[in-house]
Motif scaffolding. Structure first.
Motif, PDB file in Angstrom:
ATOM      1  N   TYR A 198       0.639  -0.995   0.010  1.00 53.06           N
ATOM      2  CA  TYR A 198       0.145   0.036  -0.008  1.00 53.06           C
ATOM      3  C   TYR A 198       0.959   0.992  -0.125  1.00 53.06           C
ATOM      4  O   TYR A 198       0.417   2.236  -0.638  1.00 53.06           O
ATOM      5  CB  TYR A 198      -1.030  -0.025   1.243  1.00 53.06           C
ATOM      6  CG  TYR A 198      -1.921  -1.021   1.061  1.00 53.06           C
ATOM      7  CD1 TYR A 198      -3.524  -0.460   0.470  1.00 53.06           C
ATOM      8  CD2 TYR A 198      -2.110  -2.390   1.497  1.00 53.06           C
ATOM      9  CE1 TYR A 198      -4.617  -1.456   0.803  1.00 53.06           C
ATOM     10  CE2 TYR A 198      -2.473  -3.105   1.639  1.00 53.06           C
ATOM     11  CZ  TYR A 198      -4.165  -2.788   1.068  1.00 53.06           C
ATOM     12  OH  TYR A 198      -4.863  -3.343   0.955  1.00 53.06           O
ATOM     13  N   LYS A 203      -0.847   4.382  -1.216  1.00 59.40           N
ATOM     14  CA  LYS A 203      -1.627   4.796  -0.331  1.00 59.40           C
ATOM     15  C   LYS A 203      -2.793   4.305   0.802  1.00 59.40           C
ATOM     16  O   LYS A 203      -2.800   2.919   1.192  1.00 59.40           O
ATOM     17  CB  LYS A 203      -3.345   3.041  -0.998  1.00 59.40           C
ATOM     18  CG  LYS A 203      -3.303   3.675  -2.540  1.00 59.40           C
ATOM     19  CD  LYS A 203      -4.184   2.572  -3.494  1.00 59.40           C
ATOM     20  CE  LYS A 203      -4.050   3.173  -4.906  1.00 59.40           C
ATOM     21  NZ  LYS A 203      -4.707   2.655  -6.004  1.00 59.40           N
ATOM     22  N   TYR A 207      -4.988   1.402   2.982  1.00 64.79           N
ATOM     23  CA  TYR A 207      -4.603   0.134   3.744  1.00 64.79           C
ATOM     24  C   TYR A 207      -5.201   0.504   5.979  1.00 64.79           C
ATOM     25  O   TYR A 207      -5.680  -0.475   6.135  1.00 64.79           O
ATOM     26  CB  TYR A 207      -2.718   0.821   4.204  1.00 64.79           C
ATOM     27  CG  TYR A 207      -2.708  -0.361   5.469  1.00 64.79           C
ATOM     28  CD1 TYR A 207      -2.330  -1.969   5.416  1.00 64.79           C
ATOM     29  CD2 TYR A 207      -1.852  -0.214   6.731  1.00 64.79           C
ATOM     30  CE1 TYR A 207      -1.578  -2.346   6.188  1.00 64.79           C
ATOM     31  CE2 TYR A 207      -1.465  -0.507   7.415  1.00 64.79           C
ATOM     32  CZ  TYR A 207      -1.120  -1.595   7.299  1.00 64.79           C
ATOM     33  OH  TYR A 207      -0.859  -2.594   8.532  1.00 64.79           O
TER      34      TYR A 207
END
Ligand SMILES: C[S@@+](CC[C@H](N)C(=O)[O-])C[C@H]1O[C@@H](n2cnc3c(N)ncnc32)[C@H](O)[C@@H]1O
Length: 225
Positions: A198, A203, A207
């Protein structure tokens, strides 16, 4: 986004499939935990993808079968026929292999691509020797039920792959009917091991949303004699 069917999806994913994902990383850890020592053994990887796990498995003979010639070609190669490594194009529901030929059978992240898993379990059991270990993993039904999709990204964008949800109970019942008895059942959840994937994708907010979600289901079965 409409889902690509399996043949077209993996034809397109094949060139970039080698990049490990959180799912494939977690799958590998679970399968390593469940797989008995492979020295001197015959291993089948049914739905092997690129066959990337085969050369390093340490088996006397490692055979990979996949529906997608493009996946095999992008990895260990299509139609490899060495004393220790073979690859074939084939369907896990109709394996082009003899009965009772393998000591260990893997079928990893494949069965969710099939509308029904029963025929495949019959084939995995057929090619397994008496006493063999059969290990099946799948995209976890809890993740699928929570709306998570099987996707990949390439230069043209994000694509969704055809996926069918099979409950844990359905997996176990199909295996039982095929003559496979359950030895171990495991799952992998999103947690520390998945975090770097992630982070690399930028991102981490996602997560935190996904934390503790079960994403891979793994079962080890013993082939009854
Ligand atoms: C997520 S990939 C997993 C590949 C490999 N098991 C791994 O863990 O790297 C799913 C693979 O299943 C294959 N597949 C899907 N349906 C199949 C079928 N009916 N018979 C054989 N392979 C199939 C696809 O072509 C694809 O290579």
């Amino acid at each position: 986004m409409s889902a690509l069917d399996v043949r077209e999806g993996y034809r397109r994913w094949a060139p970039t499939y080698a990049a490990e994902t959180a799912i494939s990383y977690l799958d590998t850890a679970l399968v390593a935990e469940l797989t008995p020592p492979l020295a001197g053994k015959a291993l089948l990887d049914a739905g092997c993808g690129t066959g990337r796990r085969l050369p390093m498995a340490g088996a006397a003979l490692a055979v990979g079968v996949d529906l997608s010639p493009e996946m095999l070609q992008a990895g260990v190669g299509l139609g490899v026929d060495r004393p220790d490594l073979r690859t074939l194009v084939g369907d896990v529901r109709d394996l082009p292999l003899p009965d009772q030929a393998f000591d260990v059978v893997w079928c990893r992240l494949v069965l969710g691509h099939l509308p029904e898993c029963e025929t495949a379990y019959g084939e995995l059991a057929r090619v397994a020797a008496a006493g063999a270990t059969v290990i099946v993993t799948d995209f976890h039904p809890v993740a699928a039920a929570a709306g998570h999709r099987r996707t990949f990204r390439d230069a043209t964008g994000v694509h969704e792959l055809e996926h069918h949800v099979h409950s844990v109970e359905r997996h176990l019942e199909a295996a039982r009917r095929a003559g496979l008895s359950l030895a171990a059942l495991r799952e992998a959840r999103i947690g520390d091991a998945a975090r770097p994937f992630y982070a690399q994708a930028g991102k981490l907010a996602l997560y935190r949303q996904h934390l503790d979600l079960p994403v891979v289901l793994a079962a080890a079965f013993r082939r009854e004699g």
